[in-house]
Structures are given as structure tokens and as C-alpha cells.
Design a protein around this motif. Structure first.
Motif, mmCIF file in Angstrom:
data_model
loop_
_atom_site.group_PDB
_atom_site.id
_atom_site.type_symbol
_atom_site.label_atom_id
_atom_site.label_comp_id
_atom_site.label_asym_id
_atom_site.label_seq_id
_atom_site.Cartn_x
_atom_site.Cartn_y
_atom_site.Cartn_z
ATOM 1 N N VAL A 1 -8.034 0.729 -5.467
ATOM 2 C CA VAL A 1 -8.104 -0.632 -5.321
ATOM 3 C C VAL A 1 -7.696 -1.508 -6.498
ATOM 4 O O VAL A 1 -8.494 -1.237 -7.458
ATOM 5 C CB VAL A 1 -9.312 -1.164 -4.515
ATOM 6 N N THR B 1 0.599 5.647 0.407
ATOM 7 C CA THR B 1 -0.367 6.568 0.849
ATOM 8 C C THR B 1 0.472 7.800 0.976
ATOM 9 O O THR B 1 1.642 7.957 1.205
ATOM 10 C CB THR B 1 -0.728 6.105 2.191
ATOM 11 N N MET C 1 0.763 -1.111 -0.032
ATOM 12 C CA MET C 1 0.129 -0.023 -0.144
ATOM 13 C C MET C 1 0.964 1.234 0.041
ATOM 14 O O MET C 1 1.680 1.273 0.576
ATOM 15 C CB MET C 1 -0.950 0.024 1.304
ATOM 16 N N GLN D 1 -13.147 -6.761 -2.075
ATOM 17 C CA GLN D 1 -12.331 -5.908 -1.772
ATOM 18 C C GLN D 1 -12.456 -4.321 -1.897
ATOM 19 O O GLN D 1 -12.353 -3.772 -1.024
ATOM 20 C CB GLN D 1 -10.769 -6.197 -2.660
ATOM 21 N N VAL E 1 -4.444 6.734 -1.423
ATOM 22 C CA VAL E 1 -4.091 5.682 -0.792
ATOM 23 C C VAL E 1 -3.972 4.521 -1.965
ATOM 24 O O VAL E 1 -5.143 4.611 -2.735
ATOM 25 C CB VAL E 1 -5.149 5.061 0.227
ATOM 26 N N ARG F 1 -4.205 0.441 -2.658
ATOM 27 C CA ARG F 1 -4.060 -1.103 -2.091
ATOM 28 C C ARG F 1 -4.361 -2.183 -2.920
ATOM 29 O O ARG F 1 -5.034 -1.763 -3.837
ATOM 30 C CB ARG F 1 -5.713 -1.073 -1.097
ATOM 31 N N GLN F 2 -3.497 -3.259 -2.759
ATOM 32 C CA GLN F 2 -3.590 -4.216 -3.683
ATOM 33 C C GLN F 2 -3.561 -5.419 -2.889
ATOM 34 O O GLN F 2 -2.800 -5.603 -2.004
ATOM 35 C CB GLN F 2 -1.916 -4.213 -4.488
ATOM 36 N N GLU F 3 -4.628 -6.359 -3.118
ATOM 37 C CA GLU F 3 -4.891 -7.337 -2.413
ATOM 38 C C GLU F 3 -5.027 -8.638 -3.409
ATOM 39 O O GLU F 3 -5.099 -8.510 -4.501
ATOM 40 C CB GLU F 3 -6.099 -7.289 -1.745
ATOM 41 N N VAL G 1 -13.052 -1.562 1.294
ATOM 42 C CA VAL G 1 -12.252 -0.330 1.308
ATOM 43 C C VAL G 1 -13.155 1.005 1.432
ATOM 44 O O VAL G 1 -13.161 1.836 2.010
ATOM 45 C CB VAL G 1 -11.165 -0.250 0.061
#
Length: 143
Positions: free
Chosen positions: A44, A3, A1, A90, A78, A80-82, A94
Motif C-alpha cells: 500500500v 496484481t 493497482m 488506507q 497486489v 494499491r496506491q491511493e 487493505v
């Protein structure tokens, strides 16, 4: 992540992003809406991890380019990588965590058989999100 540590005064715009023209359209619109409303951008990028190669899951170089682009906006952001969960979940998780004001998702054309077999991340986001959702296509005008 990645930010920038600033929290936006008027909340977040969450962008469901993929490293392609659909993700770029969503990001462009998300940035425009965030700029207009004094909001931050939460990006995301996810995959279920059920394939050896998922072209929609960004490589490290793609994430670095994305982070640089977001830094250039001057907006709080921000990334986010999931991996391993449903991608729509996902994005929605978020959005709920950040109390998003808007979710932006790029739409891609799929065949009826493709819709039947694999479902649609965009459709699940549209039907499940508790905030407004903006669905965009490449080539559309920004906010």
C-alpha cells in the motif's frame, strides 16, 4: 493497482510502502515473512494529497520498479496506491479487506514537534491494526 491473480493459501502480509529506505526495509521484511509463511504480499502506497509534492507517494516509474521486484519474488502480490484519505486508514482498510496475517511498516525518526503536529502513520497502524504489526528500521535483519 497491479496484481498477480493468485490468491495465497495462508493469507496476506500487508506492507506500508514508501519509495525510500524506510519503505524498502518494510518491503524486504514483508517479502521474507510472506515467503516463510506461504503468504502473498499486498503493498500500500498512499498520500493524503494535501501537498503539491509528496515524496512518499511513488511516481509511475517507482511503481513499475516495485511491480517488477514483486513479480521476481514469485509470490502472489497486489499493489494499491491511493490519494485523498488518511494513509494509516488506507493501510488498515487493505489489511481488513484481505484479512491480513501481518502488517509491516517502516519506522522513521521524527522530532517531538513533528509528532505533535502531524501524528504518526506507523503509530496509528500499531495501535489500531487487528493483526500483528512488525515495525522495522533500515539496516535491520530480515525475518
Amino acid at each position: 493497482m497491479t496484481t498477480d491473480e493468485t490468491s495465497p493459501a495462508d493469507g496476506w502480509v500487508v506492507v506500508a510502502w514508501t519509495p525510500d529506505e524506510f519503505g524498502d526495509a518494510a518491503l524486504e521484511h514483508g517479502i521474507a515473512w510472506a515467503r516463510e509463511g506461504g503468504r502473498g504480499v499486498a503493498v500500500v502506497n498512499g498520500t493524503r494529497g494535501d501537498a503539491l509534492v509528496d515524496e512518499r507517494f511513488a511516481a509511475p516509474a517507482g511503481l513499475a520498479d516495485l511491480a517488477e521486484r514483486l513479480r521476481g519474488t514469485g509470490l502472489p502480490h497486489v499493489v494499491r496506491q491511493e490519494m485523498g484519505r488518511d494513509v494509516a486508514e488506507q493501510v488498515l482498510d487493505v489489511a481488513a479487506e484481505l484479512d491480513a496475517r501481518l502488517v509491516v511498516v517502516g519506522l522513521r525518526h521524527r522530532s517531538p514537534v513533528g509528532k505533535l503536529l502531524m501524528g504518526s502513520v506507523a503509530q496509528r497502524i500499531l495501535l489500531t491494526a487487528t493483526c500483528p504489526v512488525l515495525a522495522v528500521k533500515p539496516g535491520g535483519r530480515t525475518a
